[in-house]
Design a protein around this motif. Structure first.
Motif, PDB file in Angstrom:
ATOM      1  N   GLY A 139     -34.898  85.331 107.801  1.00  0.00           N
ATOM      2  CA  GLY A 139     -34.454  86.546 107.106  1.00  0.00           C
ATOM      3  C   GLY A 139     -34.304  87.722 108.062  1.00  0.00           C
ATOM      4  N   GLU A 140     -33.441  88.703 107.692  1.00  0.00           N
ATOM      5  CA  GLU A 140     -33.155  89.829 108.591  1.00  0.00           C
ATOM      6  C   GLU A 140     -34.408  90.654 108.911  1.00  0.00           C
ATOM      7  OE1 GLU A 140     -29.400  91.945 108.104  1.00  0.00           O
ATOM      8  OE2 GLU A 140     -30.482  93.829 108.404  1.00  0.00           O
ATOM      9  N   ASP A 141     -35.300  90.834 107.895  1.00  0.00           N
ATOM     10  CA  ASP A 141     -36.514  91.624 108.142  1.00  0.00           C
ATOM     11  C   ASP A 141     -37.406  90.946 109.192  1.00  0.00           C
ATOM     12  OD1 ASP A 141     -36.629  89.623 106.231  1.00  0.00           O
ATOM     13  OD2 ASP A 141     -38.335  90.496 105.163  1.00  0.00           O
ATOM     14  N   VAL A 142     -37.459  89.616 109.142  1.00  0.00           N
ATOM     15  CA  VAL A 142     -38.273  88.868 110.127  1.00  0.00           C
ATOM     16  C   VAL A 142     -37.664  89.058 111.530  1.00  0.00           C
ATOM     17  CG1 VAL A 142     -39.021  86.543 110.849  1.00  0.00           C
ATOM     18  CG2 VAL A 142     -38.915  87.122 108.422  1.00  0.00           C
ATOM     19  N   LEU A 143     -36.346  88.989 111.609  1.00  0.00           N
ATOM     20  CA  LEU A 143     -35.671  89.092 112.906  1.00  0.00           C
ATOM     21  C   LEU A 143     -35.872  90.485 113.517  1.00  0.00           C
ATOM     22  CD1 LEU A 143     -32.329  87.289 111.955  1.00  0.00           C
ATOM     23  CD2 LEU A 143     -34.261  86.345 113.208  1.00  0.00           C
ATOM     24  N   LYS A 173     -33.528  97.629 120.747  1.00  0.00           N
ATOM     25  CA  LYS A 173     -33.743  98.824 119.912  1.00  0.00           C
ATOM     26  C   LYS A 173     -33.076  98.561 118.545  1.00  0.00           C
ATOM     27  CE  LYS A 173     -35.072 101.470 123.614  1.00  0.00           C
ATOM     28  NZ  LYS A 173     -34.484 101.968 124.841  1.00  0.00           N
ATOM     29  N   VAL A 174     -33.683  99.139 117.463  1.00  0.00           N
ATOM     30  CA  VAL A 174     -33.280  98.739 116.106  1.00  0.00           C
ATOM     31  C   VAL A 174     -31.770  98.864 115.848  1.00  0.00           C
ATOM     32  CG1 VAL A 174     -33.560  99.192 113.633  1.00  0.00           C
ATOM     33  CG2 VAL A 174     -35.555  99.093 115.091  1.00  0.00           C
ATOM     34  N   ALA A 175     -31.151  99.984 116.276  1.00  0.00           N
ATOM     35  CA  ALA A 175     -29.714 100.166 115.997  1.00  0.00           C
ATOM     36  C   ALA A 175     -28.903  99.058 116.658  1.00  0.00           C
ATOM     37  CB  ALA A 175     -29.251 101.524 116.494  1.00  0.00           C
ATOM     38  N   THR A 176     -29.283  98.729 117.891  1.00  0.00           N
ATOM     39  CA  THR A 176     -28.545  97.676 118.613  1.00  0.00           C
ATOM     40  C   THR A 176     -28.808  96.318 117.980  1.00  0.00           C
ATOM     41  OG1 THR A 176     -28.959  98.986 120.583  1.00  0.00           O
ATOM     42  CG2 THR A 176     -27.980  96.829 120.932  1.00  0.00           C
ATOM     43  N   ILE A 177     -30.046  96.093 117.525  1.00  0.00           N
ATOM     44  CA  ILE A 177     -30.373  94.808 116.880  1.00  0.00           C
ATOM     45  C   ILE A 177     -29.474  94.607 115.668  1.00  0.00           C
ATOM     46  CG2 ILE A 177     -32.122  93.531 115.563  1.00  0.00           C
ATOM     47  CD1 ILE A 177     -34.240  95.039 117.200  1.00  0.00           C
ATOM     48  N   LYS A 178     -29.332  95.665 114.850  1.00  0.00           N
ATOM     49  CA  LYS A 178     -28.510  95.527 113.625  1.00  0.00           C
ATOM     50  C   LYS A 178     -27.082  95.176 113.997  1.00  0.00           C
ATOM     51  CE  LYS A 178     -31.226  97.919 110.277  1.00  0.00           C
ATOM     52  NZ  LYS A 178     -31.473  99.059 109.451  1.00  0.00           N
ATOM     53  N   ARG A 179     -26.579  95.825 115.073  1.00  0.00           N
ATOM     54  CA  ARG A 179     -25.210  95.525 115.499  1.00  0.00           C
ATOM     55  C   ARG A 179     -25.124  94.066 115.955  1.00  0.00           C
ATOM     56  NH1 ARG A 179     -24.021  98.865 120.007  1.00  0.00           N
ATOM     57  NH2 ARG A 179     -24.639 100.531 118.630  1.00  0.00           N
ATOM     58  N   ARG A 180     -26.146  93.617 116.701  1.00  0.00           N
ATOM     59  CA  ARG A 180     -26.123  92.227 117.200  1.00  0.00           C
ATOM     60  C   ARG A 180     -26.150  91.231 116.028  1.00  0.00           C
ATOM     61  NH1 ARG A 180     -31.092  92.055 121.057  1.00  0.00           N
ATOM     62  NH2 ARG A 180     -30.452  89.939 121.552  1.00  0.00           N
ATOM     63  N   LEU A 181     -26.916  91.559 114.968  1.00  0.00           N
ATOM     64  CA  LEU A 181     -26.986  90.637 113.816  1.00  0.00           C
ATOM     65  C   LEU A 181     -25.637  90.564 113.101  1.00  0.00           C
ATOM     66  CD1 LEU A 181     -30.515  91.507 112.339  1.00  0.00           C
ATOM     67  CD2 LEU A 181     -29.859  89.491 113.647  1.00  0.00           C
ATOM     68  N   THR A 182     -24.988  91.730 112.952  1.00  0.00           N
ATOM     69  CA  THR A 182     -23.670  91.737 112.297  1.00  0.00           C
ATOM     70  C   THR A 182     -22.671  90.947 113.132  1.00  0.00           C
ATOM     71  OG1 THR A 182     -24.189  93.931 111.506  1.00  0.00           O
ATOM     72  CG2 THR A 182     -21.900  93.271 111.331  1.00  0.00           C
ATOM     73  N   ILE A 219     -32.076  74.771 110.356  1.00  0.00           N
ATOM     74  CA  ILE A 219     -33.539  74.662 110.270  1.00  0.00           C
ATOM     75  C   ILE A 219     -34.152  76.048 110.100  1.00  0.00           C
ATOM     76  CG2 ILE A 219     -35.610  74.053 111.657  1.00  0.00           C
ATOM     77  CD1 ILE A 219     -34.030  71.608 112.552  1.00  0.00           C
ATOM     78  N   ASN A 220     -35.069  76.182 109.127  1.00  0.00           N
ATOM     79  CA  ASN A 220     -35.729  77.464 108.913  1.00  0.00           C
ATOM     80  C   ASN A 220     -36.748  77.718 110.037  1.00  0.00           C
ATOM     81  OD1 ASN A 220     -38.091  79.138 107.910  1.00  0.00           O
ATOM     82  ND2 ASN A 220     -36.532  79.558 106.378  1.00  0.00           N
ATOM     83  N   ALA A 221     -36.650  78.921 110.654  1.00  0.00           N
ATOM     84  CA  ALA A 221     -37.489  79.211 111.819  1.00  0.00           C
ATOM     85  C   ALA A 221     -38.388  80.416 111.570  1.00  0.00           C
ATOM     86  CB  ALA A 221     -36.580  79.448 113.031  1.00  0.00           C
ATOM     87  N   GLU A 222     -38.841  80.584 110.322  1.00  0.00           N
ATOM     88  CA  GLU A 222     -39.703  81.742 110.037  1.00  0.00           C
ATOM     89  C   GLU A 222     -41.167  81.466 110.402  1.00  0.00           C
ATOM     90  OE1 GLU A 222     -38.943  83.199 106.078  1.00  0.00           O
ATOM     91  OE2 GLU A 222     -37.004  84.012 106.700  1.00  0.00           O
ATOM     92  N   GLY A 223     -41.504  80.205 110.609  1.00  0.00           N
ATOM     93  CA  GLY A 223     -42.882  79.864 111.000  1.00  0.00           C
ATOM     94  C   GLY A 223     -43.092  80.106 112.497  1.00  0.00           C
TER      95      GLY A 223
END
Ligand code: AMP
Length: 215
Positions: free
Chosen positions: A115-119, A163-172, A194-198
């Motif tokens: 999930g995005e919050d985990v990332l 940094k958070v702003a750059t992370i959001k851009r990278r996710l998009t 494969i789910n990688a939240e663990g």
């Protein structure tokens, strides 16, 4: 075995690719690591790549694929895991051409997801040692002394692209660029999610079990 590992920034691709490479005795090829080394050494390629990387943008396909080809061709017969490449459909097509020339093929394309919050939590907490490049995390893997590396005492810093702003851009960008790529590999019937939240070991077990089942 020849594997591609896909996944958004922060999903733990580097860690998992490393575990898979060591345990299956195959070569780990990470374009992010190769580019960061070029930047550290201040090569021409590094100087060009830095501007893209710091803004969270993709480095041009020609640069990436020339670098991958140089690294892959002499070593491909031992098997490999590609980490962070291909990132675009065009890179996937060029990779296909390189493999055809080598008479090699891909066994699996694995996408790790979370999930995005985990990332965002994982990436924004990441800290790197300026001297030895060891990795830490402000929540999950704190250094003994705040701001200093346990191994060499070097100063810890946050990568510009963490940094958070750059992370959001990278996710998009990841979602936009890899959509076509995933469809491309799904059609070939070699795509796994494969789910990688663990934690890293749990995710590795899931990958391992999945590969064993498919063999
Ligand atoms: P990574 O460590 O894989 O997240 O890569 C860090 C940065 O390097 C990315 O945000 C891109 O700017 C660049 N990069 C790494 N691999 C690629 C690739 N296959 N295509 C384009 N740019 C890449």
């Amino acid at each position: 075995m020849n594997i591609i590992l896909l996944g958004p920034p922060g999903v733990g691709k580097g860690t998992e690719a490393n575990l898979i490479a060591v345990r299956l005795s195959i070569d780990h090829i990470s374009t992010g690591d190769m580019l960061r080394q070029e930047v550290r050494e201040n090569t021409d390629l590094g100087k060009d790549a830095r501007a893209f990387m710091n803004r969270g943008k993709l480095v041009p396909d020609e640069v990436i694929m020339a670098m991958v080809q140089k690294r892959l061709v002499p070593n491909f017969s031992h098997g490999f895991i590609l980490d962070g490449v291909p990132r675009t459909l065009n890179q996937a097509e060029v990779l296909g051409e390189i493999l055809t020339e080598l008479n090699a093929h891909l066994d699996f394309v694995i996408e790790l997801e979370a999930g995005e919050d985990v990332l965002i939590e994982r990436l924004s907490g990441r800290r790197v040692c300026k001297k030895c490049h060891a990795l830490y995390h402000t929540i999950n893997m704190k250094p003994i002394r705040d701001g200093a590396c346990d191994r060499c005492g070097g100063e810890l810093y946050q990568r510009d692209d963490d940094k958070v702003a750059t992370i959001k851009r990278r996710l998009t960008i990841y979602q936009q660029e890899t959509h076509g790529l995933k469809e491309f590999y799904k059609k070939k019937g070699i795509f796994l999610t494969i789910n990688a939240e663990g934690n890293a070991e749990e995710t590795f077990r899931k990958i391992h079990d999945c590969l064993a089942l498919k063999k």
